[in-house]
Enzyme design. Sequence first.
Site, PDB file in Angstrom:
ATOM      1  N   ASP A  66     -12.363  -3.191   7.569  1.00  0.00           N
ATOM      2  CA  ASP A  66     -12.100  -1.948   6.835  1.00  0.00           C
ATOM      3  C   ASP A  66     -11.984  -2.209   5.338  1.00  0.00           C
ATOM      4  O   ASP A  66     -11.164  -3.018   4.899  1.00  0.00           O
ATOM      5  CB  ASP A  66     -10.788  -1.320   7.336  1.00  0.00           C
ATOM      6  CG  ASP A  66     -10.543   0.043   6.699  1.00  0.00           C
ATOM      7  OD1 ASP A  66     -11.229   0.994   7.097  1.00  0.00           O
ATOM      8  OD2 ASP A  66      -9.685   0.144   5.802  1.00  0.00           O
ATOM      9  N   TYR A  68     -11.472  -0.201  -3.738  1.00  0.00           N
ATOM     10  CA  TYR A  68     -10.572  -1.369  -3.677  1.00  0.00           C
ATOM     11  C   TYR A  68     -11.038  -2.415  -4.660  1.00  0.00           C
ATOM     12  O   TYR A  68     -12.191  -2.823  -4.628  1.00  0.00           O
ATOM     13  CB  TYR A  68     -10.560  -1.991  -2.283  1.00  0.00           C
ATOM     14  CG  TYR A  68      -9.927  -1.140  -1.203  1.00  0.00           C
ATOM     15  CD1 TYR A  68      -9.120  -0.040  -1.499  1.00  0.00           C
ATOM     16  CD2 TYR A  68     -10.122  -1.437   0.155  1.00  0.00           C
ATOM     17  CE1 TYR A  68      -8.543   0.718  -0.491  1.00  0.00           C
ATOM     18  CE2 TYR A  68      -9.545  -0.681   1.163  1.00  0.00           C
ATOM     19  CZ  TYR A  68      -8.764   0.397   0.842  1.00  0.00           C
ATOM     20  OH  TYR A  68      -8.188   1.149   1.829  1.00  0.00           O
ATOM     21  N   HIS A 113     -12.196   9.194   2.056  1.00  0.00           N
ATOM     22  CA  HIS A 113     -10.911   8.521   1.806  1.00  0.00           C
ATOM     23  C   HIS A 113      -9.755   9.508   1.689  1.00  0.00           C
ATOM     24  O   HIS A 113      -8.635   9.234   2.104  1.00  0.00           O
ATOM     25  CB  HIS A 113     -11.036   7.690   0.524  1.00  0.00           C
ATOM     26  CG  HIS A 113     -10.104   6.532   0.465  1.00  0.00           C
ATOM     27  ND1 HIS A 113     -10.351   5.417  -0.293  1.00  0.00           N
ATOM     28  CD2 HIS A 113      -8.913   6.290   1.049  1.00  0.00           C
ATOM     29  CE1 HIS A 113      -9.370   4.555  -0.151  1.00  0.00           C
ATOM     30  NE2 HIS A 113      -8.471   5.076   0.644  1.00  0.00           N
ATOM     31  N   SER A 123      -9.978  10.089   6.496  1.00  0.00           N
ATOM     32  CA  SER A 123      -8.714   9.409   6.216  1.00  0.00           C
ATOM     33  C   SER A 123      -7.853  10.297   5.321  1.00  0.00           C
ATOM     34  O   SER A 123      -8.367  10.938   4.399  1.00  0.00           O
ATOM     35  CB  SER A 123      -8.990   8.069   5.523  1.00  0.00           C
ATOM     36  OG  SER A 123      -7.774   7.394   5.294  1.00  0.00           O
TER      37      SER A 123
HETATM   38  N1  LIG Z   1      -6.936   4.893   4.158  1.00  0.00           N
HETATM   39  C1  LIG Z   1      -6.000   4.587   3.286  1.00  0.00           C
HETATM   40  O1  LIG Z   1      -5.617   5.395   2.436  1.00  0.00           O
HETATM   41  C2  LIG Z   1      -5.389   3.223   3.334  1.00  0.00           C
HETATM   42  C3  LIG Z   1      -4.194   2.949   2.628  1.00  0.00           C
HETATM   43  C4  LIG Z   1      -3.648   1.664   2.696  1.00  0.00           C
HETATM   44  C5  LIG Z   1      -4.282   0.687   3.455  1.00  0.00           C
HETATM   45  N2  LIG Z   1      -5.447   0.964   4.120  1.00  0.00           N
HETATM   46  C6  LIG Z   1      -6.126  -0.078   4.950  1.00  0.00           C
HETATM   47  O2  LIG Z   1      -5.162  -0.716   5.774  1.00  0.00           O
HETATM   48  C7  LIG Z   1      -5.166  -2.127   5.538  1.00  0.00           C
HETATM   49  C8  LIG Z   1      -3.771  -2.695   5.703  1.00  0.00           C
HETATM   50  O3  LIG Z   1      -2.910  -2.061   4.834  1.00  0.00           O
HETATM   51  P1  LIG Z   1      -1.686  -2.766   4.121  1.00  0.00           P
HETATM   52  O4  LIG Z   1      -2.128  -4.047   3.537  1.00  0.00           O
HETATM   53  O5  LIG Z   1      -1.092  -1.715   3.260  1.00  0.00           O
HETATM   54  O6  LIG Z   1      -0.672  -2.972   5.324  1.00  0.00           O
HETATM   55  P2  LIG Z   1      -0.055  -4.106   6.252  1.00  0.00           P
HETATM   56  O7  LIG Z   1      -1.138  -4.668   7.103  1.00  0.00           O
HETATM   57  O8  LIG Z   1       1.102  -3.444   6.915  1.00  0.00           O
HETATM   58  O9  LIG Z   1       0.522  -5.189   5.225  1.00  0.00           O
HETATM   59  C9  LIG Z   1      -0.217  -6.257   4.754  1.00  0.00           C
HETATM   60  C10 LIG Z   1       0.692  -7.270   4.097  1.00  0.00           C
HETATM   61  O10 LIG Z   1       1.766  -7.594   4.973  1.00  0.00           O
HETATM   62  C11 LIG Z   1       2.061  -8.963   4.903  1.00  0.00           C
HETATM   63  N3  LIG Z   1       1.840  -9.552   6.230  1.00  0.00           N
HETATM   64  C12 LIG Z   1       0.754  -9.371   7.030  1.00  0.00           C
HETATM   65  N4  LIG Z   1       0.882 -10.080   8.159  1.00  0.00           N
HETATM   66  C13 LIG Z   1       2.081 -10.697   8.077  1.00  0.00           C
HETATM   67  C14 LIG Z   1       2.760 -11.584   8.937  1.00  0.00           C
HETATM   68  N5  LIG Z   1       2.238 -11.944  10.104  1.00  0.00           N
HETATM   69  N6  LIG Z   1       3.968 -12.041   8.556  1.00  0.00           N
HETATM   70  C15 LIG Z   1       4.504 -11.664   7.368  1.00  0.00           C
HETATM   71  N7  LIG Z   1       3.898 -10.852   6.501  1.00  0.00           N
HETATM   72  C16 LIG Z   1       2.684 -10.366   6.853  1.00  0.00           C
HETATM   73  C17 LIG Z   1       1.125  -9.588   3.892  1.00  0.00           C
HETATM   74  O11 LIG Z   1       1.778  -9.670   2.616  1.00  0.00           O
HETATM   75  P3  LIG Z   1       1.442 -10.920   1.639  1.00  0.00           P
HETATM   76  O12 LIG Z   1      -0.025 -10.894   1.441  1.00  0.00           O
HETATM   77  O13 LIG Z   1       2.208 -10.602   0.389  1.00  0.00           O
HETATM   78  O14 LIG Z   1       1.925 -12.149   2.355  1.00  0.00           O
HETATM   79  C18 LIG Z   1      -0.013  -8.587   3.864  1.00  0.00           C
HETATM   80  O15 LIG Z   1      -0.714  -8.568   2.636  1.00  0.00           O
HETATM   81  C19 LIG Z   1      -5.769  -2.280   4.135  1.00  0.00           C
HETATM   82  O16 LIG Z   1      -6.358  -3.554   3.944  1.00  0.00           O
HETATM   83  C20 LIG Z   1      -6.793  -1.165   4.126  1.00  0.00           C
HETATM   84  O17 LIG Z   1      -7.980  -1.606   4.771  1.00  0.00           O
HETATM   85  C21 LIG Z   1      -5.989   2.214   4.073  1.00  0.00           C
END
Ligand SMILES: NC(=O)c1ccc[n+]([C@@H]2O[C@H](COP(=O)([O-])OP(=O)(O)OC[C@H]3O[C@@H](n4cnc5c(N)ncnc54)[C@H](OP(=O)(O)O)[C@@H]3O)[C@@H](O)[C@H]2O)c1
Length: 315
Positions: A38, A43, A124, A154
């Site tokens: 995704d 981004y 988006h 989304s």
């Molecule tokens: N449609 C939309 O509007 C929208 C909005 C937001 C996100 N997204 C999508 O959703 C994806 C994920 O979103 P997100 O990055 O906000 O959420 P997330 O997956 O809840 O959080 C990711 C962060 O959590 C930490 N993490 C991940 N796995 C971990 C583990 N096993 N142990 C400890 N910490 C961990 C890491 O931080 P560190 O890197 O600092 O270690 C990582 O960068 C994005 O890449 C994007 O593709 C879409």
Amino acid sequence: MTQVNLALGAMRFGSETDERTSFAILDRFVDAGGTLIDTANCYAFWTNPERESGHSERVIGAWLAARPGVRDRVRIATKVGSLPIGDGPWPENREGLSAPAIASGVADSLERLGTDRIDLLWTHMEDRSVPLEETVHALADLVDAGTVGRLGASNHVLWRVERARRIADADHRTGYTALQLRHSYLRPRPGAPVAGHNHRLGWVTDETLDYVKSEPDLVLWAYTPLLSGAYTRDDRPLPEAYDHPGTTRRLDELGKAAAELGVTRNQVVLAWLTGGTPPVTPIVGVSSTAQLDEALTGATLVLLEEIRTRLDAAT
Ligand SMILES: NC(=O)c1ccc[n+]([C@@H]2O[C@H](COP(=O)([O-])OP(=O)(O)OC[C@H]3O[C@@H](n4cnc5c(N)ncnc54)[C@H](OP(=O)(O)O)[C@@H]3O)[C@@H](O)[C@H]2O)c1
């Protein structure tokens, strides 16, 4: 190899996560049977003062080019509609969802990704300044041309998704069959804004789940499922939206389930999402292969019915 119901969130690739690490994560994901990636054309514009974007799509494109044959093993999902335009404040000044904006946004994404097709194209965020019919037909044109495989919405409210689907049906065009919203095991306070989005409409609600259950052609992807690491890390406080008594009860049950199963809280959350009704595809953002491994194990874990019932009952 069994397909894993987990999408790899590439939001930070090429910006906060360097290319080398991004490649290692992508390689590991595919080796483990992961297929869904995704990204978005915008981004990660917020990571630099010039508000440049395309880092994530470029890194994915470079990785596809460096790994012959891998394009057919993965499904690339990207988004159009949120790219900042001009110098004015965002999101007021963004490309939006007019027919020309969609066509040029997708053309640029294809170029950065170095591919001739996008497997799933998300709009988006909504654009109410454009007639919905125009957006629906512009999206369907891309499917007819073979440029896009599937369409998703989304951060859209449900009535708008339903209306767009009805327009597409009535005109015998391809419509949305995927939703992407913010969702995790913890529930936000009703009315709380989605962090960083400044609006209240990006959450999965009980109505979303009921809608997806009732429409067999719809799938649901959940973003930020691990609350940026807050389930397991002291350096990641829970967002304010989760400040209510139900959070204490859910965290309690989550802790008990993780201890009984000998897994992490993150893994229970991912198992709860993927094995629920309807099943949800978590989009996990990781910055190391260790974090990815933890997520992959969680997404494939099957929860005993008794544990799921207890997790569901904590409100
Ligand atoms: N449609 C939309 O509007 C929208 C909005 C937001 C996100 N997204 C999508 O959703 C994806 C994920 O979103 P997100 O990055 O906000 O959420 P997330 O997956 O809840 O959080 C990711 C962060 O959590 C930490 N993490 C991940 N796995 C971990 C583990 N096993 N142990 C400890 N910490 C961990 C890491 O931080 P560190 O890197 O600092 O270690 C990582 O960068 C994005 O890449 C994007 O593709 C879409």
